[in-house]
Scaffold this active site. Structure first.
Site, PDB file in Angstrom:
ATOM      1  N   LYS A  29      31.793 -10.861  -8.053  1.00 51.43           N
ATOM      2  CA  LYS A  29      33.237 -10.629  -8.090  1.00 51.43           C
ATOM      3  C   LYS A  29      33.912 -11.608  -9.052  1.00 51.43           C
ATOM      4  CE  LYS A  29      34.872  -9.404  -4.030  1.00 51.43           C
ATOM      5  NZ  LYS A  29      35.116  -9.773  -2.613  1.00 51.43           N
ATOM      6  N   ARG A  98      38.430 -14.918  -1.252  1.00 52.19           N
ATOM      7  CA  ARG A  98      37.488 -13.798  -1.270  1.00 52.19           C
ATOM      8  C   ARG A  98      36.063 -14.279  -1.495  1.00 52.19           C
ATOM      9  NH1 ARG A  98      39.992 -10.143  -6.021  1.00 52.19           N
ATOM     10  NH2 ARG A  98      38.872  -8.473  -4.932  1.00 52.19           N
ATOM     11  N   GLY A 107      27.896  -8.221   6.040  1.00 47.16           N
ATOM     12  CA  GLY A 107      27.696  -9.345   6.939  1.00 47.16           C
ATOM     13  C   GLY A 107      28.290 -10.633   6.408  1.00 47.16           C
ATOM     14  N   MET A 109      31.394 -12.942   5.002  1.00 47.73           N
ATOM     15  CA  MET A 109      32.793 -12.994   5.387  1.00 47.73           C
ATOM     16  C   MET A 109      33.634 -12.141   4.458  1.00 47.73           C
ATOM     17  SD  MET A 109      35.611 -15.911   5.669  1.00 47.73           S
ATOM     18  CE  MET A 109      36.381 -15.279   4.195  1.00 47.73           C
ATOM     19  N   ARG A 343      33.259  -3.679 -10.905  1.00 48.19           N
ATOM     20  CA  ARG A 343      31.816  -3.944 -10.960  1.00 48.19           C
ATOM     21  C   ARG A 343      31.126  -2.662 -11.386  1.00 48.19           C
ATOM     22  NH1 ARG A 343      31.512  -4.246  -4.447  1.00 48.19           N
ATOM     23  NH2 ARG A 343      32.495  -2.231  -4.239  1.00 48.19           N
ATOM     24  N   HIS A 459       3.033   4.359  11.698  1.00 47.50           N
ATOM     25  CA  HIS A 459       2.048   5.385  11.347  1.00 47.50           C
ATOM     26  C   HIS A 459       2.754   6.628  10.816  1.00 47.50           C
ATOM     27  CE1 HIS A 459      -0.582   8.850  12.290  1.00 47.50           C
ATOM     28  NE2 HIS A 459      -1.535   8.044  11.853  1.00 47.50           N
ATOM     29  N   ARG A 582     -11.952  14.858  -4.764  1.00 46.12           N
ATOM     30  CA  ARG A 582     -12.851  14.557  -3.639  1.00 46.12           C
ATOM     31  C   ARG A 582     -13.701  15.799  -3.366  1.00 46.12           C
ATOM     32  NH1 ARG A 582      -7.709  13.227  -2.288  1.00 46.12           N
ATOM     33  NH2 ARG A 582      -7.234  11.034  -1.882  1.00 46.12           N
ATOM     34  N   ARG A 637     -15.633  12.771  -7.512  1.00 49.04           N
ATOM     35  CA  ARG A 637     -16.278  11.734  -6.700  1.00 49.04           C
ATOM     36  C   ARG A 637     -17.366  12.363  -5.847  1.00 49.04           C
ATOM     37  NH1 ARG A 637     -12.824   8.446  -2.383  1.00 49.04           N
ATOM     38  NH2 ARG A 637     -13.017  10.370  -1.215  1.00 49.04           N
ATOM     39  N   SER A 786     -12.927   3.321 -11.782  1.00 54.07           N
ATOM     40  CA  SER A 786     -11.682   3.787 -11.188  1.00 54.07           C
ATOM     41  C   SER A 786     -11.430   2.948  -9.951  1.00 54.07           C
ATOM     42  CB  SER A 786     -11.807   5.269 -10.827  1.00 54.07           C
ATOM     43  OG  SER A 786     -10.630   5.674 -10.174  1.00 54.07           O
ATOM     44  N   THR A 789      -7.911   1.557  -4.792  1.00 53.46           N
ATOM     45  CA  THR A 789      -7.166   0.412  -4.254  1.00 53.46           C
ATOM     46  C   THR A 789      -6.886   0.524  -2.761  1.00 53.46           C
ATOM     47  OG1 THR A 789      -5.144   1.441  -5.068  1.00 53.46           O
ATOM     48  CG2 THR A 789      -6.141  -0.255  -6.449  1.00 53.46           C
ATOM     49  N   ASN A 790      -7.061   1.720  -2.180  1.00 54.27           N
ATOM     50  CA  ASN A 790      -6.902   1.790  -0.715  1.00 54.27           C
ATOM     51  C   ASN A 790      -8.023   1.005  -0.040  1.00 54.27           C
ATOM     52  OD1 ASN A 790      -4.831   3.529  -1.253  1.00 54.27           O
ATOM     53  ND2 ASN A 790      -5.931   5.368  -0.622  1.00 54.27           N
ATOM     54  N   ASP A 791      -9.271   1.349  -0.397  1.00 55.58           N
ATOM     55  CA  ASP A 791     -10.395   0.632   0.201  1.00 55.58           C
ATOM     56  C   ASP A 791     -10.422  -0.824  -0.244  1.00 55.58           C
ATOM     57  OD1 ASP A 791     -12.004   1.932   2.133  1.00 55.58           O
ATOM     58  OD2 ASP A 791     -12.548   3.426   0.627  1.00 55.58           O
ATOM     59  N   CYS A 854      -7.172   5.243  -8.709  1.00 60.01           N
ATOM     60  CA  CYS A 854      -7.014   6.509  -8.011  1.00 60.01           C
ATOM     61  C   CYS A 854      -6.576   6.309  -6.566  1.00 60.01           C
ATOM     62  CB  CYS A 854      -8.293   7.329  -8.077  1.00 60.01           C
ATOM     63  SG  CYS A 854      -9.687   6.534  -7.280  1.00 60.01           S
ATOM     64  N   TYR A 874      -5.227   4.617 -17.265  1.00 66.07           N
ATOM     65  CA  TYR A 874      -4.478   5.661 -16.564  1.00 66.07           C
ATOM     66  C   TYR A 874      -4.256   5.319 -15.098  1.00 66.07           C
ATOM     67  CZ  TYR A 874      -8.884   7.281 -14.473  1.00 66.07           C
ATOM     68  OH  TYR A 874     -10.045   7.349 -13.768  1.00 66.07           O
TER      69      TYR A 874
END
Ligand code: ADP
Ligand code: MG
Ligand code: MG
Length: 902
Positions: A29, A98, A107, A109, A343, A459, A582, A637, A786, A789-791, A854, A874
């Site tokens: 501000k 202000r 939250g 003032m 702004r 979940h 897969r 795969r 490849s 990244t989950n596992d 992947c 990629y």
């Protein structure tokens, strides 16, 4: 004795001393008030106390040395400029205090207006306002109310109750019907409320009012709501807030005064035009507080043409200056316009694209900057169907918008029922307290998922996002009774079969069918809307920005697709290949029996027979997929999950066998199956016999798949379709595993390919931490990596996703151990480091090694930026995320001056 001259730290800046780039120091501000002042716009004079003063105050609990004097000096200058003194009994200067942090924060003032009024100066104020007593007493009661509530924590309802009483006594609901006497009486009442709660009289000393208000702004930085908000939004806790002290101008001086808000474009659609609200004879907050009906800003033209024209001129100037949509607060005092705030304004996802496109047309920004101003989360939002604007429904509950979209359907309470009704062609919404892995089929069958517990990482939320399914989680106003198949909310009971509508973007829950519209952006991606011909501004803007992203990005975007239909769709969405196909589903459905025979085979003959029977079926699947991706690479795969996943569950089988035995039926086959299931049971299937391990243990299994892939490629080539298969071996941890598979595969490939023009690459997933750490060795046997990244995340952190997401992630997020689930956004420091090491060492060992990812992270905006920075070739993600990945890959590649995207 020579006085030691010390250079005092500067804690206070006059508006003329700041500018818009000093947000860290002056808050948003303050920086923008300074900017407007320097542009020559009519801003009431004032000064800003810096965030550094706040930081020092919060660290030590007292005002830093010199601050009080600096405030006094700036106040004196302000008084001199205005020709009035703060709280002067005859002609008082009044100020507003202000808050204003770098990022606006609920939250914190709020503002206190009219500081400087007291029992004496209220009389002077009236005299200066041509004897307007009503105005003076209205201003005074506002001060006590705001000061009481925000500085001294007096419950605001008590003031509101008192003013309502006063209005009722006049038989009115409009505060304009209160006259000077009423307001004077109200001031007395307010003072009593004040002293009852604070144990002291309302402070009469203007400077004390000012200091208390400044201290309260500082303290509000650590108010509970502000702290929670910062944690959620990842705003650092030590920024502190600035405080702006601004000379008051008055919109409540009569009908020729007023106050309003304005946007330079429509923040909902992005359309150009005049958007705003105006309220005559009112002060500050009244416009947004909704105490009286505002009029559209256009009406100001009739009320005060000169001020209106002037405002429009400033709005145009601000837009050109900020090169973006601005929002504005202004006040008109006796016909004269004052600018109180500006702004860069918040906007919807659609408006973000439309405005970025318009600004390019207007020559204000270039395409790189336009790309920078939108993001993948906004694009993802625009790809879901949405509820129509102005649908007129009231929400009965608000949960967390866990996975965007608009879903309408009949309420069901169990997965089984969801599957059943969906099978009859009904749209259903699965309502659960929380979901667990048993609900997976029900979730797949539903249009949307609604839970009463759990947040963004529950979940339900995580799985729904993965499926691209609408989900509202944690709608705790819902009281769900599963056995009775009903829930109650807002005093109403909803039973199975009743229709509800849920908005996964806003988290709102409606009873009944809220009308929805399909996404025009998806229609465009599907090729159903011609971006050159349509008059849909959003589609035109999306097309333009996406084209620029495609032209700019270095990362290629592939898709995870297991079927030809998915592959074709992803291709329309811009996928440049399949990064993960897969093969699990090729063992399911009507092939189950063959797979059971394979698993139960008593000798090599039986096993080879089942494999031989599976071969042509899989080959046909691959042919279809290669056709859909004609000319683009397809990473296949080899079979990954443990084989027992293809058999019936142990408990069910045990019961079936027992029952059949009881009946005296022939159960030899079932018994064999049961024995196999028992034998194959694993305590930790995730870490058990799966991936490459299966290939090494079950002779012929991988060979059959390699043959099916290669034969399909050869067949396609013969038919004029170019197939580019890349065979991917899962779960490799050591180069020897890969070498063993490779030696066998190469023989088959050479034999099948013969003289035809087909090239088959062999590579591996990098998803076991050891693989990442020995990537240099593994690269000797791999033509591509490849990253799974989950596992990699599961094994790197040592937690199983299905177990941890519901069990403790909420706590970790609450404690700030993670800012976001590492399954959603790659953990750059830890798991990301494994990726970086593997990429570097892999490329060092084999220059030209192809690198991709992947895991689901391939479609996550922040992760895409990370993969760009690591230099992968990629990313691959689900079809629906492909446009998001394209956009973010483009954004990662442009470097712009950069504005704060918050
Ligand atoms: P917020 O951050 O909640 O918008 P502001 O500080 O902008 O709070 O102030 C709240 C209201 O008071 C706004 O409508 C603003 O325009 C008005 N206001 C603030 N300072 C002044 C002033 N000096 N004179 C008149 N109105 C003011
Ligand atoms: Mg404001
Ligand atoms: Mg895996």
């Amino acid at each position: 004795m020579a006085a030691q001259e010390t250079v005092e730290h500067k804690y206070v800046y006059d508006f003329a001393e700041g500018n818009k780039d000093l947000k860290d120091l002056l808050g948003g501000k303050g920086a923008n008030l300074a900017e407007m002042t320097n542009l020559g716009l009519p801003v009431p004079p004032g000064f800003t106390i810096t965030t550094e003063a706040c930081q020092a105050y919060l660290a030590s609990g007292e005002q830093p040395a010199g601050l009080a004097d600096q405030i006094a000096a700036h106040l004196a200058a302000l008084e001199q400029g205005m020709g009035r003194r703060l709280g002067d009994p005859d002609d008082p200067l009044l100020v507003s205090v202000r808050s204003g942090a770098k990022f606006s924060m609920p939250g914190m003032m709020e503002t206190v207006l009219n500081v400087g009024l007291n029992d004496r100066s209220v009389v002077g104020l009236a005299a200066q306002a041509n004897g307007n007593q009503r105005f003076a007493w209205d201003s005074y009661r506002r001060l006590i109310q705001m000061f009481g509530k925000t500085v001294c924590e007096v419950p605001g309802e008590e003031f509101e109750h008192a003013i309502d009483e006063a209005k009722r006594a006049k038989g009115s609901t409009d505060d304009l019907d209160l006259d000077a006497d009423d307001l004077r009486a109200l001031v007395d009442t307010y003072k009593k409320i004040f002293s009852k709660h604070t144990g002291r009289e309302f402070p009469q000393d203007p400077r004390e009012q000012l200091d208390l208000a400044i201290g309260a702004v500082f303290d509000s930085w650590n108010a509970e709501r502000a702290v929670i908000y910062r944690r959620q939004e990842r705003i650092p806790a030590d920024l502190g807030t600035a405080v702006n002290v601004v000379a008051m101008v008055f919109g409540n001086l009569g009908p020729d005064s007023g106050t309003g808000v304005a946007f330079t474009r429509d923040p909902a659609s992005g359309a150009q035009g005049i958007y705003g609200d105006y309220l005559a004879n009112a002060q500050g907050e009244d416009v947004v507080a909704g105490i009286r009906n505002t009029v559209p800003l256009q009406e100001l033209e009739r009320i005060n043409k000169a001020a209106y024209d002037e405002l429009l001129d400033y709005m145009a100037r601000l837009e050109r200056h900020y090169k973006d949509l601005c929002d504005i607060e202004f006040t008109i005092e006796r016909g004269k316009l004052w600018m109180l705030q500006t702004r860069v304004g918040k906007r919807t996802a659609a408006a973000a694209f439309v405005i970025a496109g318009q600004l390019v047309d207007e020559g204000l920004i270039d395409l790189d900057e336009a790309l920078h101003r939108v993001n993948g989360a906004q694009l993802a939002q625009l790809m879901f169907p949405r509820f129509q604007l102005d649908h007129g429904f009231e929400a009965v509950a608000t949960g967390i918008g866990a996975s965007p979209g608009a879903a309408v359907g009949k309420v069901v309470f169990t997965s089984a029922r969801a599957v059943e009704l969906a099978g009859q062609g009904e749209d259903v919404i699965l309502v659960r307290r929380e979901t667990n892995p048993d609900d997976l089929n029900g979730m797949i069958a539903s249009r949307g998922i609604l839970t009463s517990r759990g947040g963004k990482t529950s979940h339900a939320a995580v799985v729904a996002r993965g499926m691209g399914k609408t989900c509202v989680s944690g709608a705790d106003a819902l009281d769900i009774d599963v056995p009775k198949r009903r829930f109650t909310v807002a005093g109403q009971t909803v039973t199975e079969g009743d229709v509800v509508s849920i908005d996964g973007t806003t988290g709102k829950v409606y009873l009944g069918e809220v009308p929805a519209t399909p996404s025009e952006v998806v229609q465009y991606f599907e090729g159903e809307l011609d971006p050159e011909a349509t008059d849909d501004a959003l589609v035109r803007a999306v097309h333009r920005i996406m084209s620029h992203a495609d032209a700019t990005r270095r990362l290629t975007v592939r898709t995870n697709a297991d079927t030809a239909a998915d592959a074709a769709r992803a291709r329309r969405f811009g996928a440049q290949g399949i990064g993960l196909c897969r093969t699990e589903h090729m063992f399911l459905g009507d092939r189950r029996e063959l797979v059971e025979r394979l698993i139960l085979a008593r000798d090599a003959n039986e096993r080879d027979e089942s494999l031989a029977a599976l071969l042509p079926l899989q080959r046909a699947d691959f042919v279809e997929i290669f056709r859909a991706m004609d000319g683009q690479p397809v990473t296949v795969r080899l079979i990954d999950p443990p084989l027992h996943e293809f058999l019936p569950p142990l408990e069910q089988l045990a019961v079936d066998v027992a029952v059949a035995q009881e009946r005296g039926e022939d159960v030899a086959k079932e018994e064999a199956l049961l024995a196999a299931v028992r034998r194959m049971h694993e305590e930790n299937p995730m870490l058990g016999l799966r991936g490459v391990r299966l290939g090494l243990v079950i002779p012929g299994l991988f060979a059959m798949q390699v043959r099916a892939i290669t034969e399909a490629a050869v067949e396609c080539t013969r038919q004029g379709v170019r197939a580019c298969p890349e065979i991917m071996v899962p779960l490799v941890g050591a180069v020897q595993e890969l070498e063993t598979v490779r030696t066998e595969a190469e023989k088959i490939i050479a034999e099948v390919v013969g003289g035809s023009d087909v090239e088959v690459l062999i590579g591996t997933m990098i998803e076991v931490p050891r693989a990442a750490l020995t990537a240099g060795q593994i690269a000797e046997a791999a033509e591509f990596f490849s990253f799974g990244t989950n596992d990699l995340t599961q094994m790197g952190w040592g937690f199983s996703r299905d177990d941890v997401e519901g069990a403790f992630f909420w706590r970790y997020l609450e404690l700030g151990i993670f800012g976001i689930s590492p399954f959603e956004s790659i953990d750059a420091d830890g798991i990301g480091r494994l990726v970086r090491i593997a990429a570097e060492e892999g490329r060092a060992a084999r220059p030209g090694l192809k690198l991709g990812v992947c895991g689901e992270h391939g479609g996550d905006p922040d992760s895409v930026h990370f993969f760009h920075s690591v230099g992968l070739d990629y990313v691959s993600c689900s079809p629906f995320r492909v446009p998001v990945a394209r956009l973010e890959a483009g954004r990662a590649a442009v470097v712009t001056a950069g504005s704060d995207s918050r």
